[in-house]
Design an enzyme around this catalytic site. Structure first.
Site, short mmCIF file in Angstrom:
data_model
loop_
_atom_site.label_atom_id
_atom_site.label_comp_id
_atom_site.label_asym_id
_atom_site.label_seq_id
_atom_site.Cartn_x
_atom_site.Cartn_y
_atom_site.Cartn_z
N SER A 55 70.66 23.58 59.06
CA SER A 55 71.56 24.62 59.59
C SER A 55 72.71 23.99 60.38
O SER A 55 72.58 22.91 60.94
CB SER A 55 70.80 25.58 60.49
N1 SAH Z 1 65.33 25.09 60.16
C1 SAH Z 1 65.85 24.16 59.17
C2 SAH Z 1 66.85 24.76 58.20
C3 SAH Z 1 66.19 25.66 57.32
S1 SAH Z 1 66.92 26.08 55.78
C4 SAH Z 1 66.41 22.91 59.79
O1 SAH Z 1 66.45 22.80 61.02
O2 SAH Z 1 66.79 22.02 59.03
C5 SAH Z 1 65.67 27.27 55.34
C6 SAH Z 1 64.34 26.67 54.95
O3 SAH Z 1 63.46 27.77 54.72
C7 SAH Z 1 64.39 25.87 53.64
O4 SAH Z 1 63.88 24.60 53.87
C8 SAH Z 1 63.50 26.69 52.71
O5 SAH Z 1 62.77 25.89 51.80
C9 SAH Z 1 62.59 27.40 53.69
N2 SAH Z 1 61.93 28.61 53.17
C10 SAH Z 1 62.44 29.55 52.33
N3 SAH Z 1 61.51 30.50 52.07
C11 SAH Z 1 60.39 30.15 52.78
C12 SAH Z 1 59.09 30.72 52.93
N4 SAH Z 1 58.72 31.82 52.28
N5 SAH Z 1 58.22 30.12 53.74
C13 SAH Z 1 58.55 28.98 54.41
N6 SAH Z 1 59.75 28.39 54.31
C14 SAH Z 1 60.67 28.96 53.50
#
Ligand code: SAH
Length: 209
Positions: A55
């Site tokens: 992010s």
């Molecule tokens: N917090 C992260 C950025 C996240 S991007 C950081 O600091 O880098 C969003 C993330 O959510 C992605 O890695 C994606 O794979 C995950 N994601 C999407 N759907 C999900 C689900 N149902 N359960 C867990 N993670 C999920």
């Protein structure tokens, strides 16, 4: 470069000093591909593989400020991704649980927690729609992917007095803060607009590329 980033975040309206301090303490360039090292402290999202992104620092700062974390709060993060946000939460003194659906990213983040010495962050390969029942209830839950709706399981896994921060919507998301006043009584607030990668269902197992 980190100091410059903090100044930029201040200009964009982030005022929470502990949040800015935590961001100032964490080497964001460790989370990125070598190719992005030079630009790691720009206020931008970056690809981390698997079609996912780390992010934008502003988004991390905004969500973390909203969480209003007290030391030793238990926080569940949905969407570990690179692991950066989880490290920010740990720096704030939270007891961090984080879940990721993509095994490749889950393993990458666990390696980062080892390298950067955050042995207390607990990371699980799970479908975040279900939360993390065995460690519930949580003081705070943070969703870092674009949710089409608010999963019931997450509301159930909040403590009374607890708070869920979740971006809700399709193309563009409205940052939503839900406070659980008591069992079955919630305050729902809609805040600023953001763009996140989608909150997907089910687990994606590791496959060598
Ligand atoms: N917090 C992260 C950025 C996240 S991007 C950081 O600091 O880098 C969003 C993330 O959510 C992605 O890695 C994606 O794979 C995950 N994601 C999407 N759907 C999900 C689900 N149902 N359960 C867990 N993670 C999920």
């Amino acid at each position: 470069m980190r100091r410059k980033l903090i100044e930029q975040l201040r200009k964009k309206g982030i005022e929470n000093e502990p949040v800015l301090e935590a961001i100032g303490d964490i080497p964001r360039h460790f989370f990125l591909d070598k190719a992005f090292e030079e630009t790691a402290y720009e206020d931008r999202a970056f690809p981390i593989g698997q079609e996912q992104t780390i992010s934008q620092p502003y988004t991390v700062a905004y969500q973390t400020s909203l969480l209003d974390i007290k030391k030793r709060d238990t926080v569940l993060e949905i969407g570990t991704g690179s692991g950066y946000q989880a490290c920010v939460l740990a720096e704030m003194g939270a007891r961090v649980f984080t879940v990721e659906r993509n095994e490749h990213l889950h393993l990458f983040a666990k390696k980062m927690f080892d390298i950067l010495e955050y042995p207390r962050i607990r990371a699980y390969l799970r479908d975040g729609y279900k939360g993390l029942g065995e460690f519930a209830p949580f003081d705070r839950i943070l969703v870092t992917a674009a949710a089409p709706y608010i999963p019931d399981a997450l509301l159930k896994q909040l403590k009374p007095g607890g708070m869920l921060i979740i971006p809700v919507g399709k193309n563009q998301q409205t940052m939503t803060r839900i406070t659980k006043v008591k069992e079955k009584e919630f305050i729902h607030e809609e805040l600023d607009k953001f763009r996140f990668v989608p909150f997907l269902k089910g687990i994606k197992k590791y496959a060598a590329e």
